[in-house]
Motif scaffolding. Sequence first.
Motif, short mmCIF file in Angstrom:
data_model
loop_
_atom_site.label_atom_id
_atom_site.label_comp_id
_atom_site.label_asym_id
_atom_site.label_seq_id
_atom_site.Cartn_x
_atom_site.Cartn_y
_atom_site.Cartn_z
N SER A 199 0.79 -1.12 0.12
CA SER A 199 -0.09 0.13 0.07
C SER A 199 0.95 1.36 -0.10
O SER A 199 0.41 2.30 -0.50
CB SER A 199 -0.87 -0.03 1.11
N GLU A 200 2.28 1.15 0.67
CA GLU A 200 3.01 2.24 0.65
C GLU A 200 4.30 2.17 0.53
O GLU A 200 4.62 0.86 0.58
CB GLU A 200 2.76 2.94 2.23
N GLY A 201 4.96 2.91 -0.14
CA GLY A 201 6.32 2.85 -0.46
C GLY A 201 7.10 2.35 0.59
O GLY A 201 8.13 1.42 0.59
N ALA B 39 10.84 6.97 5.40
CA ALA B 39 9.78 7.50 4.38
C ALA B 39 8.50 7.73 5.60
O ALA B 39 7.40 7.38 5.08
CB ALA B 39 9.44 6.12 3.50
N ARG B 40 8.87 8.60 6.55
CA ARG B 40 7.64 8.84 7.39
C ARG B 40 6.69 9.84 6.76
O ARG B 40 7.30 10.71 5.88
CB ARG B 40 7.96 9.21 8.88
N ASP B 58 14.06 8.03 1.27
CA ASP B 58 12.40 8.27 0.69
C ASP B 58 11.75 9.11 1.83
O ASP B 58 12.10 9.24 3.00
CB ASP B 58 11.80 6.96 0.72
N ALA B 59 10.84 9.76 1.30
CA ALA B 59 9.63 10.60 2.25
C ALA B 59 8.26 9.87 2.02
O ALA B 59 7.99 9.36 0.96
CB ALA B 59 9.73 11.96 1.91
N GLY B 60 7.47 10.16 2.99
CA GLY B 60 6.27 9.67 2.93
C GLY B 60 5.22 10.31 2.47
O GLY B 60 5.42 11.25 1.56
N HIS B 77 12.44 8.44 -3.26
CA HIS B 77 10.88 8.57 -3.58
C HIS B 77 9.99 9.44 -2.75
O HIS B 77 10.57 9.38 -1.53
CB HIS B 77 10.26 7.16 -3.77
N ALA B 78 8.94 9.69 -2.96
CA ALA B 78 8.08 10.24 -2.02
C ALA B 78 6.50 9.72 -2.32
O ALA B 78 6.26 9.19 -3.33
CB ALA B 78 7.98 11.84 -2.37
N GLY B 79 5.71 9.79 -1.08
CA GLY B 79 4.52 9.26 -1.33
C GLY B 79 3.46 10.18 -1.85
O GLY B 79 3.56 10.92 -2.48
#
Lengths: 224, 229
Positions: A199-201, B39-40, B58-60, B77-79
């Motif tokens: 669902s999330e990276g 990635a928070r 990564d970022a969330g 990457h980012a969310g």
Amino acid sequence: MCGIAAVWYADPAGGPLGADLSRMLGRLAHRGHDGSGVGLASPEGLVEVHKTAEGPAELAAEHALETRTGSHGVGHVRMATETAVDAARAHPFTAPGHPEVCVVHNGHVTNAEQLRFALERRGVHFSTDNDSEVIAAYIDAGLSDGHPLEDILRRSIDELDGTFSYVVMTPEALGVARDRFAAKSLMVAETDDWTAICSEGRGLPGTGWRRREVGAGEVRTWRR
Amino acid sequence: MATVTERDIDCADLSTREINTLLRGLADGDQVRLTNLDARHNIAVGLHGKVQITIDGDAGYYVAGLCDGPDVVVTGHAGNGAAENLQSGSLTVAGDVGAGLAATMRGGRAVVAGSTGARAGVLMKGGDVLVGGSVGAFSCFMMQRGRMVICGDAGEHLGDSLYEGKIYVGGEIASLGADAQAAPATAEEEAELRAHCEAHGITPPPSFTAVTSMRTLYSFDAGAWKSGD
């Protein structure tokens, strides 16, 4: 919200499935506190499902997931929105009478009752009132009628109403589908050795590979 | 004389609130690098001032959302919801981003070297977005101002019901949304877009298609509304 995880190993002999799913679910734990579960497929074609009303840490401890290997599998953390919080309504949901077909779902199928009624008229006996069980039964009915999994998933884009990203697992295949509005996030990362769906990276293992979102109305399957 | 801070913040043992509190305490010109962010979600949201924030990895979700001034760089990457409702400043992402990039953006710049999910640039009211790869379905829905440059492909229903603003696509357009029309970019636009891409380290496509509003869905008389009739 809910969180979905799935792993497919390129090597049919499989890999550290329990550990991989457990780690992914742990990193998705914020997406749902009302239950968790995994479906594990073995290279021999066996599927087993473990689920609980507790979180992924408790699930992993109870079923020694760190030690479990397998060829592919699915996992889920649940945020309950419509039905009771208990282990029976945690995901994965298996198709009634066919536990080798199991589904993890994020979203809300708004025509689930219509589909449930149609499936009941075919003789399906549901064990819960959850819309996600309807998806499992819907796919199983298509397989029983001899349709290829990919065709069933493609048809589900039109026939399931509402929001959904789901992953279905059978002993020899894995499939994903996302509704036309891409309402519920779902990502795929692939290497030569494995495919991970999440669902999330942040739930995907490691970095260094390309990841992408499953597109609006997209369907994809992996098969041995 | 003002003091400028350059430092790394190890986020491993910090809560999201603690990280954002540290970021809010930065002064103009300060530069920080966030490490072990894991990635928070909701990092560097609602910040003001000319600070430079680099997220190592990564970022969330919602990174650099609601910001007014900061320059935020994500090396991974980012969310979802990256640069959502950005007022000014910038977000630069080396990898891919999720759905809703720069939704309701009012100003500033978002640059994504990779691709985005669905609904990039929906309800944009200004600003500049550059995507090196492709964007997902429903991108630029009800866009009102600003510019979206897509070097790769665009998903279905691009620019549905857009009012104003301009979209440029270097690759294939799966389908246009209602009231959107496509035409080849002019020579001047092509030259400007190539320079724009190259200035941000993105290889431009051979040519661009411009997507604009046909203005057939306007449901009010803007002139009358302005005069108070």
